[in-house]
Motif scaffolding. Sequence first.
Motif, short mmCIF file in Angstrom:
data_model
loop_
_atom_site.label_atom_id
_atom_site.label_comp_id
_atom_site.label_asym_id
_atom_site.label_seq_id
_atom_site.Cartn_x
_atom_site.Cartn_y
_atom_site.Cartn_z
N TYR A 320 -1.27 3.86 -2.60
CA TYR A 320 -0.36 3.78 -1.46
C TYR A 320 1.10 3.99 -1.89
N GLU A 325 3.16 6.68 0.05
CA GLU A 325 4.49 6.25 0.49
C GLU A 325 5.54 7.37 0.45
N GLU A 328 5.26 9.36 3.57
CA GLU A 328 5.19 8.58 4.81
C GLU A 328 6.32 8.90 5.79
N GLU A 343 -2.15 3.82 7.35
CA GLU A 343 -1.66 2.56 6.80
C GLU A 343 -2.68 1.45 7.02
N ILE A 346 -5.80 2.07 4.71
CA ILE A 346 -5.53 1.75 3.31
C ILE A 346 -5.46 0.24 3.12
N GLU A 594 2.38 -4.24 2.04
CA GLU A 594 2.27 -2.86 1.56
C GLU A 594 2.79 -2.72 0.14
#
Length: 652
Positions: A320, A325, A328, A343, A346, A594
């Motif tokens: 991620y 990221e 993103e 999101e 994951i 996250e």
Amino acid sequence: MSSSPVALLKSALGVLAWLMLLLIPTGAMADTGDVQTAWRLLDYVAVDYDGAVQGGRVKSASEYAEMTEFAGSVSSRLAALPLKPERAALIAGAARLQSVIARKGTSQEVATLAHGLAADLLQAYPVPLAPAAPPSFARGAALFGSTCAACHGATGNGHGPDAAKLTTPPIAFTDGERARQRSVFALYQVISQGIDGTAMQSFADLPSQDRWALAFRAGSFALTDEQAREGGRLWKANPSLRQQVPDLKTLVGLTPAALADRIGEKRALAVMAFLRRHPEAVVEQAPASLSLVRQKLAASLDAARKGDRRAAKELALSAYLDGFEPIEPTLGARDATLLARIEGAIGEYRAAVDVGAAPDDLANRALVLNGLFDDAEAALAPSASSNASTFLGAFTILLREGLEALLIIVAMIAFLRKAERSEVLPYVHGGWAGALAAGLLTWLVATYAIGISGASRELTEGFGSLFAAVVLLSVGIWMHGKAQADQWQRYIREKMAHALSGRSAWFLFGLAFVVVYREVFETILFYAALWTQGNGGALLAGAGVAVAVLAVIAWAMLRYSRQLPIAKFFAYSSWLMAGLTVVLAGKGVAALQEAGIIDITPIADAPRLSMLGVFPTWQSIVAQLLMVLAIVAGFSLNRRKGHQKPDLASAE
């Protein structure tokens, strides 16, 4: 209520500390300095041991003493790292390395042990390994000439004008065999930290991007321009070869020898010669590629099948932060719904790994994610970009991110006007203006110096949101208390002069800065991603329209607030602050989830409403419920005091 904003700030900080203790597990971060230094020493031993021992005999007593010292330093640094299950194996590996060096083992044996231990170290204690953007090779060449050539020579052969004065000869970057074993990251580490006991000093005072540029230049001397031309031809003509180096992180960590094992010596040297001169080619090849996140996800699934749950979890987090990221912001501008789905998926995969789900279950989740990644790559394709999509993305991003901050800033301005304290307004204006300036500085730093990693972004957003939530909770309860007081006019006349002077005015400055900067920080990352794809005119137009809409909203709110009786103004503002408190609490916890700081426990079939800070995890929902309970308790206490002591304000 007689609490001033200063007292409220102190209580807010206390609540924030309590919330952090409640939500954040201890030992979450490793000392990156020790990790990077240990890695650098291992790489140095792996490459230079051959100069100390050959055929079981000491070739150079000073070099051998250095190898022994470095191996011991690795052991001590590993022992000082935060406790993890992998640390014992790392310490044992360092002990084996010391033993092999003590018995004067072969260079191949030492190199294998050192490189393996270095790889295991980064697996257990991940640290930043790549530049944020492709370094400038021309900048690296200029810096090498001004800072390194005196010792290492203009051609990198180690025979600069000052070389003869040094007790330890400078490294010859033209040494082909040595260069085969040396990655750009290893060179960057030496440039950043220097080498103890030698004339090689640290250049940590240089910006990170300059150090990366120097590392790329130093790593190119042993590779010829002719090889680079051939490498450029191979790179452009062979898609399968490009898959071997999908991103900057892979490029800087890859040695020519390792690449040669995959594609052959001649082609590997040619490709490395090209990419070390043109690192931008790695980024240009596939800006929308999700190859890294797919690789990390596959590695995570493989670790889970082997029963290594910790490695599976860390690889899923890396998938991620390092893989998804970075793209993103662009995906959010193109397809926010798809971004939310990925999101969530994951997060659910990471949660399943954490609870020890069966490998078949994880494989099914990974299959779903790969399908979503296919959709993401289609959405991110250059052909999917248009003036209309860029305009819409720029407009919605700024409107969405700016609205929360606008509501808070306008409420503060309206409050000060109601209180007839216009002289304090410059502090509020200074706060949000300073946040905009800091946002511009952040963009400059992210672009030209250190970059912003995925973890840094999530941590900034997470802690900023939680801090703002706790402060707004206190301010909301305070405003609600004023709405309950019958003698508010006397309070305004007699108390505000004290309550909004000195430190309290700076408190308002700080609050304005925090709530605006967290939104600016997020917005500039989105805009930077959009800007790199062209359509700059459409982006600026979208931003301009969003600013105009926000200005109209601010004007309407300020005009309407003037017509409200002050008691109603306090009441409405307190409920606004309460609502934003709940929203920010949810967003803050989600961002820290996250970043891997807070665990994820999904709630099946729960909605995901990111605009309202509602995320389908127990941790974020519990944080919001805690805020709701605090609001209810504070408001109830205000009402009770209002009924029991109607003359409270006049008694203050």
